[in-house]
Design a protein around this motif. Structure first.
Motif, short mmCIF file in Angstrom:
data_model
loop_
_atom_site.label_atom_id
_atom_site.label_comp_id
_atom_site.label_asym_id
_atom_site.label_seq_id
_atom_site.Cartn_x
_atom_site.Cartn_y
_atom_site.Cartn_z
N LEU A 79 3.59 42.00 10.49
CA LEU A 79 3.25 42.68 11.74
C LEU A 79 3.33 41.72 12.92
O LEU A 79 3.80 42.10 14.01
N SER A 80 2.91 40.49 12.72
CA SER A 80 2.94 39.48 13.79
C SER A 80 4.37 39.15 14.19
O SER A 80 4.66 38.99 15.39
N ILE A 81 5.26 39.05 13.22
CA ILE A 81 6.67 38.77 13.52
C ILE A 81 7.27 39.91 14.33
O ILE A 81 7.94 39.68 15.35
N ILE A 82 7.03 41.15 13.90
CA ILE A 82 7.58 42.31 14.59
C ILE A 82 7.07 42.38 16.03
O ILE A 82 7.84 42.55 16.98
N LEU A 83 5.76 42.21 16.21
CA LEU A 83 5.18 42.29 17.55
C LEU A 83 5.65 41.14 18.44
O LEU A 83 5.87 41.31 19.64
N LEU B 96 -6.49 42.07 7.89
CA LEU B 96 -5.37 42.55 7.08
C LEU B 96 -4.98 41.52 6.03
O LEU B 96 -5.24 40.33 6.19
N PRO B 97 -4.36 41.97 4.92
CA PRO B 97 -3.82 41.02 3.94
C PRO B 97 -2.81 40.09 4.60
O PRO B 97 -2.18 40.45 5.59
N ASP B 98 -2.64 38.90 4.03
CA ASP B 98 -1.81 37.87 4.66
C ASP B 98 -0.39 38.34 4.93
O ASP B 98 0.15 38.14 6.02
N TRP B 99 0.26 38.97 3.93
CA TRP B 99 1.66 39.32 4.10
C TRP B 99 1.85 40.42 5.14
O TRP B 99 2.84 40.42 5.89
N ILE B 100 0.88 41.34 5.24
CA ILE B 100 0.96 42.38 6.27
C ILE B 100 0.73 41.77 7.64
O ILE B 100 1.42 42.11 8.62
N SER B 101 -0.22 40.85 7.72
CA SER B 101 -0.50 40.17 8.98
C SER B 101 0.71 39.41 9.49
O SER B 101 1.06 39.48 10.67
N VAL B 102 1.38 38.70 8.59
CA VAL B 102 2.57 37.92 8.97
C VAL B 102 3.70 38.85 9.42
O VAL B 102 4.33 38.62 10.46
N GLU C 174 -0.78 33.63 17.75
CA GLU C 174 -1.91 34.42 18.25
C GLU C 174 -2.03 35.76 17.53
O GLU C 174 -3.14 36.18 17.17
N PHE C 175 -0.91 36.44 17.33
CA PHE C 175 -0.97 37.72 16.62
C PHE C 175 -1.48 37.54 15.19
O PHE C 175 -2.31 38.31 14.71
N ASN C 176 -0.98 36.51 14.52
CA ASN C 176 -1.40 36.27 13.14
C ASN C 176 -2.87 35.89 13.07
O ASN C 176 -3.60 36.30 12.15
N ARG C 177 -3.33 35.11 14.03
CA ARG C 177 -4.75 34.73 14.08
C ARG C 177 -5.63 35.96 14.26
O ARG C 177 -6.74 36.05 13.74
N LEU C 178 -5.13 36.93 15.01
CA LEU C 178 -5.87 38.16 15.27
C LEU C 178 -5.88 39.08 14.06
O LEU C 178 -6.94 39.62 13.67
N PHE C 179 -4.73 39.26 13.42
CA PHE C 179 -4.61 40.25 12.35
C PHE C 179 -5.12 39.77 10.99
O PHE C 179 -5.56 40.57 10.17
N LYS C 180 -5.04 38.45 10.72
CA LYS C 180 -5.39 37.97 9.39
C LYS C 180 -6.87 38.11 9.07
O LYS C 180 -7.28 38.00 7.91
N GLN C 181 -7.67 38.39 10.09
CA GLN C 181 -9.10 38.59 9.85
C GLN C 181 -9.40 39.92 9.19
O GLN C 181 -10.41 40.08 8.51
#
Length: 296
Positions: free
Chosen positions: A67-71, A59-65, A50-57
């Motif tokens: 950030l999603s892992i940390i959250l 943010l760049p892919d590697w930042i999205s991944v 869910e976090f990755n689906r939200l952020f990848k829209q």
């Protein structure tokens, strides 16, 4: 084919080791047979998705991944602290027996899994299984995610083994033996419980996320994982992290090679037969018995 199974078994054993080590830490610190550990395993995957689906829209892919892992891991940490304060700590203060703690943990597991099913449905989700093959020959193939899993697991397991040499891990061992005596010697039992719960949950969360990048995960898969991890802890010895790791490798080899020579339906039978055999002859686990004999 046999060598390919060996390679896959090593990867599976490393991932199982993270789950089992986390279970070991939590069990030693809280004396709770933490079946909700399986719910944390699955929750990490769904939170990551869910976090990755939200952020990848945006943010760049590697930042999205990243950030999603940390959250996701922070969310799991908050969840396990809530479980500690609402469920485990009240039971600890009332000095209930282990059966009640086990049932309570199972209740927490069912609650979390049913919430995941309510919000996301029963369908499996996959984080990303489109990874290239980095090694391919006549004997085995190795994909990028399998290589990444192995590297991350080896690093984390090494960190945990080094952690087991620290004063804080001595505190965990102290409260495992006796809470009251540990408090008299200055051990902060409540803080030790919280840190062990968070550390164990982060480990299982990382294992879940990495597995979610390899295969599709559905809400009910966590119980099977945590039961296998608990078998590894018992076989290796509750007080031995190294024993737990070795048991994970033994279980992974047995399960994967049994699929080749017998059938997939036999792998669980063989695993629990090994558990029964160890409990019959070595009640404290294989490694614990060896250590006890050496100290005589």
């Amino acid at each position: 084919m046999s060598f390919q199974i060996l390679v896959y078994s090593i990867t599976s054993a490393l991932l199982l080791s993270l789950v089992a080590i986390g279970f070991n830490l939590i069990f030693n610190a809280t004396k709770v047979f933490h079946l909700a550990h399986g719910a944390m395993y699955v929750s990490a995957v769904y939170a990551m998705y869910e976090f990755n689906r939200l952020f990848k829209q945006t943010l760049p892919d590697w930042i999205s991944v990243a950030l999603s892992i940390i959250l996701s891991l922070l969310l799991l940490s908050v969840l396990i602290v809530v479980i500690e304060y609402l469920v485990y700590r009240p039971l600890y203060r009332k000095k209930v027996n282990s059966a009640i703690s086990l049932i309570s943990s199972l209740g927490v597991y069912m609650l979390v899994v049913n919430l995941l099913t309510f919000f996301f449905g029963n369908e499996s989700i996959s984080l990303n299984n489109n990874f290239k093959i980095v090694v391919s020959n006549d004997y085995f193939k190795l994909t990028e995610i399998e290589l990444l899993q192995s590297i991350i697991c080896i690093v984390l397991i090494s960190v945990v083994i080094l952690f087991s040499k620290t004063k804080f891990y001595t505190h965990i061992r102290a409260i495992t033996d006796n809470y009251q005596v540990a408090e008299k010697f200055g051990v902060n039992v409540q803080r030790t419980r919280i840190i062990a719960l968070i550390a164990g949950t982060v480990l299982v969360g990382i294992a879940g996320i990495m597995k979610g990048y390899e295969i599709a995960i559905e809400p009910n898969v966590g119980l099977t994982i945590v039961l296998t991890a608990s078998v590894a802890v018992i076989i290796g010895g509750v007080n031995s992290l190294k024993g737990t790791i070795l048991a994970c490798f033994a279980i992974a080899l047995i399960e994967n090679y049994s699929v080749k020579f017998l059938s997939a339906q036999w792998k669980d039978l063989l695993t629990y037969t090994l558990l029964i055999g160890v409990l019959v002859f070595y009640k404290q686990g294989l490694i614990s018995v060896k250590q006890r004999i050496e100290t005589r």
